[in-house]
Design a protein around this motif. Structure first.
Motif, PDB file in Angstrom:
ATOM      1  N   TYR A 137       0.822  -1.213   0.000  1.00 17.30           N
ATOM      2  CA  TYR A 137       0.000   0.000   0.000  1.00 17.30           C
ATOM      3  C   TYR A 137       0.862   1.271   0.000  1.00 17.30           C
ATOM      4  O   TYR A 137       0.368   2.353   0.295  1.00 17.30           O
ATOM      5  N   GLY A 138       2.151   1.121  -0.312  1.00 16.36           N
ATOM      6  CA  GLY A 138       3.019   2.268  -0.461  1.00 16.36           C
ATOM      7  C   GLY A 138       3.529   2.873   0.830  1.00 16.36           C
ATOM      8  O   GLY A 138       3.893   4.063   0.855  1.00 16.36           O
ATOM      9  N   LEU A 139       3.587   2.107   1.885  1.00 17.75           N
ATOM     10  CA  LEU A 139       4.053   2.619   3.170  1.00 17.75           C
ATOM     11  C   LEU A 139       5.385   1.991   3.550  1.00 17.75           C
ATOM     12  O   LEU A 139       5.629   0.816   3.259  1.00 17.75           O
ATOM     13  N   ASN A 140       6.219   2.770   4.177  1.00 20.79           N
ATOM     14  CA  ASN A 140       7.432   2.228   4.785  1.00 20.79           C
ATOM     15  C   ASN A 140       7.066   1.658   6.152  1.00 20.79           C
ATOM     16  O   ASN A 140       6.300   2.271   6.898  1.00 20.79           O
ATOM     17  N   ALA A 141       7.622   0.513   6.478  1.00 17.43           N
ATOM     18  CA  ALA A 141       7.224  -0.146   7.727  1.00 17.43           C
ATOM     19  C   ALA A 141       8.408  -0.817   8.386  1.00 17.43           C
ATOM     20  O   ALA A 141       9.321  -1.311   7.715  1.00 17.43           O
ATOM     21  N   GLU A 142       8.368  -0.814   9.700  1.00 15.77           N
ATOM     22  CA  GLU A 142       9.312  -1.571  10.513  1.00 15.77           C
ATOM     23  C   GLU A 142       8.502  -2.393  11.511  1.00 15.77           C
ATOM     24  O   GLU A 142       7.669  -1.851  12.238  1.00 15.77           O
ATOM     25  N   CYS A 143       8.762  -3.688  11.518  1.00 18.85           N
ATOM     26  CA  CYS A 143       7.967  -4.591  12.358  1.00 18.85           C
ATOM     27  C   CYS A 143       8.875  -5.351  13.299  1.00 18.85           C
ATOM     28  O   CYS A 143       9.968  -5.791  12.923  1.00 18.85           O
ATOM     29  N   LEU A 144       8.416  -5.514  14.521  1.00 18.30           N
ATOM     30  CA  LEU A 144       9.131  -6.306  15.521  1.00 18.30           C
ATOM     31  C   LEU A 144       8.152  -7.309  16.111  1.00 18.30           C
ATOM     32  O   LEU A 144       7.164  -6.929  16.740  1.00 18.30           O
ATOM     33  N   SER A 145       8.436  -8.578  15.886  1.00 14.49           N
ATOM     34  CA  SER A 145       7.580  -9.640  16.404  1.00 14.49           C
ATOM     35  C   SER A 145       8.213 -10.236  17.657  1.00 14.49           C
ATOM     36  O   SER A 145       9.394 -10.589  17.662  1.00 14.49           O
ATOM     37  N   MET A 146       7.413 -10.343  18.710  1.00 16.15           N
ATOM     38  CA  MET A 146       7.857 -10.938  19.963  1.00 16.15           C
ATOM     39  C   MET A 146       7.050 -12.197  20.243  1.00 16.15           C
ATOM     40  O   MET A 146       6.162 -12.552  19.474  1.00 16.15           O
ATOM     41  N   SER A 147       7.355 -12.845  21.326  1.00 16.11           N
ATOM     42  CA  SER A 147       6.698 -14.117  21.616  1.00 16.11           C
ATOM     43  C   SER A 147       5.210 -13.970  21.878  1.00 16.11           C
ATOM     44  O   SER A 147       4.434 -14.892  21.638  1.00 16.11           O
ATOM     45  N   ASN A 148       4.787 -12.811  22.373  1.00 20.16           N
ATOM     46  CA  ASN A 148       3.362 -12.619  22.689  1.00 20.16           C
ATOM     47  C   ASN A 148       2.779 -11.322  22.142  1.00 20.16           C
ATOM     48  O   ASN A 148       1.791 -10.820  22.662  1.00 20.16           O
ATOM     49  N   GLY A 149       3.402 -10.775  21.103  1.00 19.34           N
ATOM     50  CA  GLY A 149       2.850  -9.557  20.526  1.00 19.34           C
ATOM     51  C   GLY A 149       3.648  -9.064  19.330  1.00 19.34           C
ATOM     52  O   GLY A 149       4.735  -9.579  19.030  1.00 19.34           O
ATOM     53  N   ILE A 150       3.096  -8.069  18.633  1.00 19.11           N
ATOM     54  CA  ILE A 150       3.723  -7.495  17.442  1.00 19.11           C
ATOM     55  C   ILE A 150       3.744  -5.976  17.577  1.00 19.11           C
ATOM     56  O   ILE A 150       2.730  -5.363  17.950  1.00 19.11           O
ATOM     57  N   LEU A 151       4.865  -5.380  17.274  1.00 18.06           N
ATOM     58  CA  LEU A 151       5.033  -3.928  17.283  1.00 18.06           C
ATOM     59  C   LEU A 151       5.285  -3.478  15.849  1.00 18.06           C
ATOM     60  O   LEU A 151       6.175  -4.015  15.185  1.00 18.06           O
ATOM     61  N   LEU A 152       4.517  -2.488  15.381  1.00 14.32           N
ATOM     62  CA  LEU A 152       4.599  -2.038  13.991  1.00 14.32           C
ATOM     63  C   LEU A 152       4.667  -0.524  13.925  1.00 14.32           C
ATOM     64  O   LEU A 152       3.873   0.177  14.555  1.00 14.32           O
ATOM     65  N   SER A 153       5.616  -0.027  13.144  1.00 15.03           N
ATOM     66  CA  SER A 153       5.749   1.405  12.893  1.00 15.03           C
ATOM     67  C   SER A 153       5.630   1.644  11.393  1.00 15.03           C
ATOM     68  O   SER A 153       6.400   1.066  10.607  1.00 15.03           O
ATOM     69  N   THR A 154       4.663   2.455  10.973  1.00 15.17           N
ATOM     70  CA  THR A 154       4.427   2.729   9.555  1.00 15.17           C
ATOM     71  C   THR A 154       4.564   4.218   9.275  1.00 15.17           C
ATOM     72  O   THR A 154       4.274   5.057  10.131  1.00 15.17           O
ATOM     73  N   GLN A 155       4.965   4.542   8.040  1.00  7.41           N
ATOM     74  CA  GLN A 155       5.153   5.935   7.641  1.00  7.41           C
ATOM     75  C   GLN A 155       4.767   6.088   6.171  1.00  7.41           C
ATOM     76  O   GLN A 155       5.201   5.295   5.326  1.00  7.41           O
TER      77      GLN A 155
END
Length: 251
Positions: free
Chosen positions: A38-56
């Motif tokens: 969808y044309g976004l820059n993204a950084e994702c961090l997956s952990m054992s019990n959750g997901i952290l996502l930063s989009t721009q």
């Protein structure tokens, strides 16, 4: 489509992967790929019990989102569906509503019925008992041991007990029923029955994914999966050992 909508789609897809036993590198790659579609820059961090996502987006609007995932299972079918959904987005972007509907249908896709799971469990114990030099009667005993173990553990799972106690109890049931089968019919070798029956409890997928994560450089996630597998193996071993110890002292 807004940054918020894309983030919600990506996080929902990632949470389905995480709760169904996908590897860490697959989760992060899929979430980032959906955002890039969808044309976004993204950084994702997956952990054992959750997901952290930063989009721009192109206008430098940046959003950081997080989604916690607690219940986990292993369902390779749902993982494949999410992978197909992610690949299709690269050539055919869908609307927010359609994407959410597709993900909800994947999340609610039917699983194997309870009788099928019981049958697979019993056949696993039967086959592995024969594989580890057990006799036919050992394999038949493993069928009944796996049946009892699966029924009880499936029931107690609804009470929200800890993972360690669940597998400890399952190991105790396997050890106790295997020893009881030997007492009732001495030609049955309880060691062969135990060896075949515990195969339904061993965390093969978790251990394999841990190795994959370490190979791909996700050491923290890989070590976490190793620890999870080790806890399960320890709980099962402790349960079987307790049952055998009590049985030896009693008889």
């Amino acid at each position: 489509m807004t940054v918020e909508n894309v983030s919600e789609i990506a996080l929902m897809a990632g949470s389905i992967l995480l709760e169904n036993g996908a590897e860490t590198h697959r989760i992060e790659g899929t979430v980032s790929s959906i955002c890039q579609s969808y044309g976004l820059n993204a950084e994702c961090l997956s952990m054992s019990n959750g997901i952290l996502l930063s989009t721009q987006d192109s206008e430098s609007k940046k959003i950081t989102s997080m989604k916690k995932v607690c219940p986990k299972q292993v369902d390779l079918y749902r993982i494949e569906l999410i992978n197909s959904f992610s690949r299709k987005l690269k050539n055919n972007k869908v609307s927010y509503v359609d994407a959410i509907k597709t993900l909800e249908s994947i999340q609610n896709s039917p699983t194997f019925t309870f009788p099928v799971r019981i049958f697979a469990s019993c056949m696993t114990g039967f086959v592995y008992s024969l594989f580890f030099n057990g006799s036919l009667i050992d394999g038949i005993a493993s069928i009944f041991v796996c049946l009892i173990t699966y029924l009880i553990t499936e029931k107690i799972s609804n009470f929200g007990i800890s993972q360690f106690f669940k597998y400890y109890l399952a190991g105790f049931i396997i050890g106790g029923t295997s020893l009881l089968s030997h007492i009732l019919l001495p030609s049955i070798k309880e060691n062969n029955v135990i060896t075949g029956s515990i195969m339904i409890l061993l965390p093969g997928v978790v251990l394999t994914n841990g190795i994959k994560d370490v190979i791909f450089g996700y050491f923290s996630a890989g070590i976490a999966k190793f620890c999870e597998a080790l806890i399960i193996i320890t709980a099962v071993s402790a349960g079987v050992g307790t049952a055998l110890l009590i049985g030896m002292k009693g008889f």
